[in-house]
Design a protein around this motif. Structure first.
Motif, PDB file in Angstrom:
ATOM      1  N   TYR A 124      33.430  34.730  39.180  1.00 24.08           N
ATOM      2  CA  TYR A 124      33.580  33.437  38.523  1.00 24.08           C
ATOM      3  C   TYR A 124      34.002  33.511  37.059  1.00 24.08           C
ATOM      4  N   GLU A 125      34.175  34.719  36.540  1.00 22.42           N
ATOM      5  CA  GLU A 125      34.618  34.832  35.151  1.00 22.42           C
ATOM      6  C   GLU A 125      35.760  35.835  35.055  1.00 22.42           C
ATOM      7  N   ARG A 126      36.666  35.563  34.136  1.00 24.07           N
ATOM      8  CA  ARG A 126      37.786  36.451  33.849  1.00 24.07           C
ATOM      9  C   ARG A 126      37.782  36.751  32.359  1.00 24.07           C
ATOM     10  N   ASN A 127      37.635  38.018  32.032  1.00 25.28           N
ATOM     11  CA  ASN A 127      37.586  38.427  30.619  1.00 25.28           C
ATOM     12  C   ASN A 127      36.506  37.664  29.853  1.00 25.28           C
ATOM     13  N   GLY A 128      35.372  37.466  30.522  1.00 26.12           N
ATOM     14  CA  GLY A 128      34.248  36.804  29.878  1.00 26.12           C
ATOM     15  C   GLY A 128      34.343  35.301  29.825  1.00 26.12           C
ATOM     16  N   LYS A 129      35.413  34.724  30.388  1.00 24.71           N
ATOM     17  CA  LYS A 129      35.584  33.277  30.361  1.00 24.71           C
ATOM     18  C   LYS A 129      35.350  32.704  31.759  1.00 24.71           C
ATOM     19  N   PRO A 130      34.585  31.616  31.845  1.00 22.87           N
ATOM     20  CA  PRO A 130      34.318  31.024  33.169  1.00 22.87           C
ATOM     21  C   PRO A 130      35.566  30.381  33.753  1.00 22.87           C
ATOM     22  N   ILE A 131      35.569  30.204  35.073  1.00 20.47           N
ATOM     23  CA  ILE A 131      36.686  29.539  35.739  1.00 20.47           C
ATOM     24  C   ILE A 131      36.921  28.167  35.115  1.00 20.47           C
ATOM     25  N   ALA A 132      38.183  27.761  35.100  1.00 19.58           N
ATOM     26  CA  ALA A 132      38.560  26.462  34.547  1.00 19.58           C
ATOM     27  C   ALA A 132      39.454  25.744  35.552  1.00 19.58           C
ATOM     28  N   GLU A 133      39.448  24.426  35.485  1.00 24.19           N
ATOM     29  CA  GLU A 133      40.266  23.627  36.395  1.00 24.19           C
ATOM     30  C   GLU A 133      41.731  24.048  36.302  1.00 24.19           C
ATOM     31  N   VAL A 169      41.495  26.015  41.227  1.00 27.82           N
ATOM     32  CA  VAL A 169      40.143  25.523  40.927  1.00 27.82           C
ATOM     33  C   VAL A 169      40.221  24.028  40.648  1.00 27.82           C
ATOM     34  N   TYR A 170      39.355  23.259  41.291  1.00 28.07           N
ATOM     35  CA  TYR A 170      39.311  21.820  41.054  1.00 28.07           C
ATOM     36  C   TYR A 170      38.147  21.493  40.126  1.00 28.07           C
TER      37      TYR A 170
END
Length: 583
Positions: free
Chosen positions: A200-209, A175-176
């Motif tokens: 776009y989310e993993r375990n309730g957390k949005p994607i991060a760079e 992810v950029y």
């Protein structure tokens, strides 16, 4: 100052300085002109997409096969900009026949999307419906284009050309920053839909760079497309999931609408400009007609020899008149009678030129003449030339940032929000300040007006492919790039040129930081122009640093038989260009 230094500083200099460092030089007339390029050149918005195109070229494919690979990979790695849930416009040159083709894969309006659906209780445009969720999405066209491109123009099977995109979707990519920031910006909308949250989310957390971004459901959708062609997307498993996802979210699509989608082959617009043959996009793009109008207005002028203020004045006045006509006349040619022959004629341009005062701005409200009746930066473009001389310019989009925000569960397909590009309420500007009337009103099966402008330029000794994202600014960015080529700039310097824009209404010159020098800005204001110069407080701007576009261009110099590619330095992902590649 050396040319190399000028190119590196092009983004920071006024356009006059950039042009002044690279004057046009005539090639020796005794030098032979090459009939085929020495290899291939690709410029795209992401290096993984460019690498995908090269992979297919090395496997024996041509530019059209490479275009399938680049387009589908951009759909995986630039979901913020484009994807299988969107559409695009594609310009092709077949070197063997010398024929130029235009493929219209624009989205179409569902039958349910009548104008009243987009009005609130007070009768005003409901931007929530036009820009977010199921009602904002048109029927996608990009998958059908991939099938058409491979089947009618490529030499490799679709299944092979889609393999890079399938692999990257399944294995993932980092992810950029732009992706992560874009999701945070659109998170409130995208979190509404379970299919989007799962991606776009993993375990309730949005994607991060820096996260590894895998899309197994999108990989499966691409595999079905690769295996079954058109039916793999527009009928069967994927189609059922798309219709169910849209309808469960509150919209209304039908299986028949999906199955009935067709790519339209249209005749490109062709005209001459100072020895260049220009081949460009016809309606439903507004770009080709606008380019013909603007360039033919400007043709008598020696723009590089003008002082900066008068050059910008003349270019802006040409922009103003072309965008006024865009508002009145342009729409889907299958639904609207467009006076294309008139609008692209030299006589018409000459008449418009006669209305321009050399030292005074024309107020836009003086051009209305009757009751008068922006795609976003999140579009993407790629340019390709192969070793046979085939060329492709492709511009594709989902419209706004992450489109509608809706991924129908189980598909991985992020749907567009192109319905906002229609004139949903006559005379009311859309998300980009562009408005329209009946010519661009929605009707079942109708294609919304676009600014996407893939373009070819060809002279006796050069061939160029150019295009960019940027909403309503697409057309003016392509215009400035073409003027840069005509002034003698190379591909990378063209991609880096500073940008300014005028679209009739609002009546203001918009510009990037330092695109217009302080003295020129004062002179333009004295002529009556209104300026918005972000990042240049000395010239009256607001002090922001906004830049726009992501121009991608390739150039073949037939006399030196060299290839070069230019990719926009504004692109935060990194260079997606290859200047010479021999399969």
């Amino acid at each position: 100052m050396r040319t190399t230094i000028a190119f590196l500083l092009a983004l920071l200099l006024p356009i006059s300085s950039a042009w002044g460092e690279q004057p046009k030089t005539a090639a020796p007339q005794t030098q032979a002109v090459a009939t085929k390029p020495p290899g291939a050149a690709i410029a795209s918005g992401h290096k993984l997409a460019t690498e995908a195109g090269l992979e297919i070229l090395r496997a024996g494919g041509n530019a059209f096969d490479a275009a399938v690979a680049v387009s589908s990979t951009l759909s995986v790695v630039e979901p913020i900009s484009s994807g299988l849930g969107g559409g695009g416009l594609f310009l092709l040159h077949d070197a063997k026949t010398g024929q130029d083709l235009f493929l219209d894969a624009r989205e179409i309006s569902p039958a349910s999307a009548t104008p009243d659906k987009y009005l609130d209780k007070a009768g005003n445009l409901d931007e929530e419906k036009s820009q977010n969720g199921p009602w904002s999405a048109g029927i996608p066209g990009l998958p059908a284009m991939l099938v058409e491109m491979a089947g009618k123009h490529g030499r490799l099977p679709l299944k092979q050309s889609l393999q890079p995109a399938i692999r990257i979707a399944r294995e993932g990519f980092p992810v950029y920053g732009r992706m992560a920031r874009g999701y945070k910006q659109r998170m409130d909308v995208m979190r509404r839909y379970p299919g989007t949250r799962e991606v776009y989310e993993r375990n309730g957390k949005p994607i991060a760079e820096g996260d590894l971004f895998k899309q197994p459901e999108l990989a499966h959708t691409l595999e079905l497309l690769a295996e079954k062609g058109f039916d793999g997307f527009y009928r069967g498993e994927t189609a059922k999931k798309l219709v169910a996802g849209v309808n469960e979210a509150g919209g209304h699509w039908t299986a028949q609408e999906l199955a009935g989608y067709q790519v339209k082959q249209r005749k490109p617009i062709v005209f001459d400009y100072k020895g260049w043959k220009v081949t460009t996009a016809p309606p439903p793009s507004s770009g080709g007609i606008a380019l013909a109008t603007m360039l033919q207005i400007l043709e008598p002028y020696d723009l590089p020899k003008m002082d900066e203020a008068h050059r910008i004045h003349m270019v802006v006045e040409a922009m103003r008149r072309a965008y006024r006509d865009r508002t009145f006349f342009l729409g889907d040619p299958d639904f609207t009678d467009i006076p294309q022959e008139v609008l692209t004629s030299r006589d018409y341009a000459q008449g418009l030129r006669a209305t321009i005062h050399p030292d005074k701005a024309t107020p836009s409200d003086l051009l209305s003449g009757q009751e008068t009746p922006l795609e976003d930066d999140e579009t993407t473009h790629f340019s390709i030339i192969d070793g046979e001389g085939n060329r492709v310019g492709g511009t594709q989009t989902v419209n706004l940032l992450y489109g509608s925000g809706l991924i129908p569960k189980g598909t991985g397909v992020l749907l567009n929000d192109e319905m906002d590009d229609f004139a949903l309420k006559p005379g009311t500007p859309n998300a980009f300040g562009v408005m329209g009337y009946e010519a661009n009103a929605p009707k079942p099966g109708k294609r919304m007006l676009s600014s996407m402008t893939p373009t070819f330029m060809e002279s006796a000794d050069k061939a160029v492919v150019i295009g960019t994202p940027g909403g309503s600014r697409i057309i003016t960015m392509v215009l400035l790039g073409m003027l840069g080529y005509d002034a003698g700039l190379g591909a990378q310097a063209v991609a880096a040129l500073p940008r300014y824009h005028h679209q009739w209404l609002p009546d203001v010159i918009d510009a990037e930081p330092r695109a217009i020098g302080a003295d020129a800005a004062k002179a333009l204001q004295a002529m009556g122009h209104k300026l918005d110069l972000p990042g240049d407080e000395a010239a009256g701007g607001r002090g922001s640093s906004h830049v726009w576009g992501n121009l991608q261009t390739v150039e073949w110099d037939k006399r030196s038989n060299t290839l070069s590619a230019g990719t926009d330095p504004r692109n935060p992902v990194g260079e997606g260009k290859v200047e010479l590649a021999k399969p």
